[in-house]
Write an enzyme that holds these catalytic residues in place. Structure first.
Site, PDB file in Angstrom:
ATOM      1  N   LYS A 188       0.847  -1.213   0.000  1.00 32.24           N
ATOM      2  CA  LYS A 188       0.000   0.000   0.000  1.00 32.24           C
ATOM      3  C   LYS A 188       0.876   1.254   0.000  1.00 32.24           C
ATOM      4  CE  LYS A 188       0.830   0.970   4.450  1.00 32.24           C
ATOM      5  NZ  LYS A 188       1.176   2.203   5.147  1.00 32.24           N
ATOM      6  N   THR A 245      -3.380   5.457   4.096  1.00 32.01           N
ATOM      7  CA  THR A 245      -2.091   5.942   3.589  1.00 32.01           C
ATOM      8  C   THR A 245      -2.253   6.838   2.369  1.00 32.01           C
ATOM      9  OG1 THR A 245      -1.272   3.796   4.288  1.00 32.01           O
ATOM     10  CG2 THR A 245       0.264   5.164   3.114  1.00 32.01           C
TER      11      THR A 245
END
Ligand SMILES: NC(=O)c1ccc[n+]([C@@H]2O[C@H](COP(=O)([O-])OP(=O)(O)OC[C@H]3O[C@@H](n4cnc5c(N)ncnc54)[C@H](O)[C@@H]3O)[C@@H](O)[C@H]2O)c1
Length: 332
Positions: A188, A245
């Site tokens: 990610k 994120t």
């Protein structure tokens, strides 16, 4: 109450404060950097990385790894580039059957090994658990409600971490798909860098949503090829961590991406922001994609920007101009 040694003065500081304050464990915080420990002793907080989060006096601060001799649990929170070397130094102090938790996210860049593999090679006597999910240090340190996953192939070790880490503000789920949880956490960061580039270029929510969704597809494609379960990627360690994120200014990966999108040289952007795991992980993910012959177009486009000097706008256009496809390879 357990005796816990936390390794790493960044995210580790937030976890140490949480484990001491809400779960009343006996906590020692270690850093490889003496100046960091000295500054925390002097200031009573980690001013650089976690300003405003007080470090209680009861947390012992040290640079001496022998504290591990008496620990019931060891928690690693250090960048993946330093994990193997630190494991080598830690290993002689770890008793057989001690639970070792890794809160770091990354893939070893030169060997393409997941962190579970690195720990298994360097501290084979430990019971390994990865702790991962959407958990910005800045929020964990302030006691903001957070949910994560403790994943292990040894159920008793995962349950122990759930027991010792859970609090009214920190909810811990269990998973046994270690590979899937580790890959979700590591990859990610690559997509977050790409999302940052998109923001830096001035693109909008549509672009970012596409990057996140198609990014998750390619993470899942690699993950399943490596034996992970598909549904792990829809959980906290996949989708959950991807959301946090890609959308937050707490994310150093996204911040580095924004600088790159605005025209800063990639290496200079990483230097400016600090620990940008996605930069190194993109290199590793590119290697894994090649090794397993998995199509990972966003990772490959970012790789060309980060490592081959490709123009960011041209890289985006190349993604948009790819051959027309089905959303899913197989019809349901
Ligand atoms: N910061 C977050 O919000 C957060 C959240 C979840 C996971 N993580 C992961 O945790 C890991 C650590 O992130 P961070 O933000 O704390 O990083 P960081 O750059 O703040 O560094 C953490 C610590 O690593 C240690 N360190 C530095 N150089 C070292 C060396 N040469 N050898 C051994 N130790 C060294 C130091 O104690 C330092 O305080 C990363 O893998 C990151 O992806 C971070």
């Amino acid at each position: 109450m357990a005796r816990i040694t936390v390794l790493g003065g960044g995210f580790g500081t937030a976890l140490a404060v949480m484990l001491y304050s809400t779960q009343q464990h006996d906590v020692t915080l270690w850093s490889a950097i003496p100046e960091e420990i000295e500054a925390m002793r002097r200031d009573g907080e980690q001013k650089q990385k976690l300003p405003g989060v007080k470090i209680p006096n009861g947390i012992a601060l040290t640079t001496d790894l022998s504290v591990i001799d008496d620990s019931d649990l060891i928690l690693f929170a250090i960048p993946s580039a330093y994990v193997r070397d630190t494991c080598k130094k830690v290993a002689p102090h770890v008793k057989n059957g001690t639970v070792v938790v890794n809160a770091g996210k990354g893939i070893e860049e030169d060997t393409l090994k997941l962190m579970s593999k690195v720990f298994a090679e360097e501290i084979p006597q430990a019971l390994y658990v990865v702790l991962t999910g959407p958990s910005h240090a800045e929020e964990v340190g302030r006691g903001i409600p957070t949910s994560v996953v403790a994943a292990s192939s040894i159920a008793a070790a995962a349950y122990l971490v759930q027991e010792w880490f859970s609090s009214p503000t920190f909810r811990v789920y269990i998973n046994d798909d270690v590979t899937g949880c580790e890959l979700g956490g590591a990859l990610k960061n690559v997509i977050a860098l790409a999302a940052g580039v998109s923001d830096g270029l001035g693109f909008g929510d549509n672009t970012k949503a596409a990057l996140m969704t198609r990014g998750l597809h390619e993470i899942e494609r690699l993950g399943t090829a490596l034996g992970s379960r598909t549904n792990t990627f829809a959980g906290l360690t996949g989708l959950g961590d991807l959301i946090v994120t890609c959308t937050s200014m707490h994310s150093r990966n996204r911040r580095a991406g924004i600088l790159i999108g605005q025209g800063t040289d990639p290496a200079a952007a990483v230097e400016q922001v600090g620990t940008v795991e996605g930069y190194y992980c993109c290199h590793a993910a590119y290697g894994l994609a090649k090794r397993y012959e998995i199509e990972m177009p966003i990772t490959e486009a970012l790789y060309r920007v980060l490592y081959e000097g490709a123009d960011v706008r041209e890289a985006v256009q190349a993604l948009m101009d790819r051959p027309k496809k089905r959303e899913y390879e197989k019809l349901n």
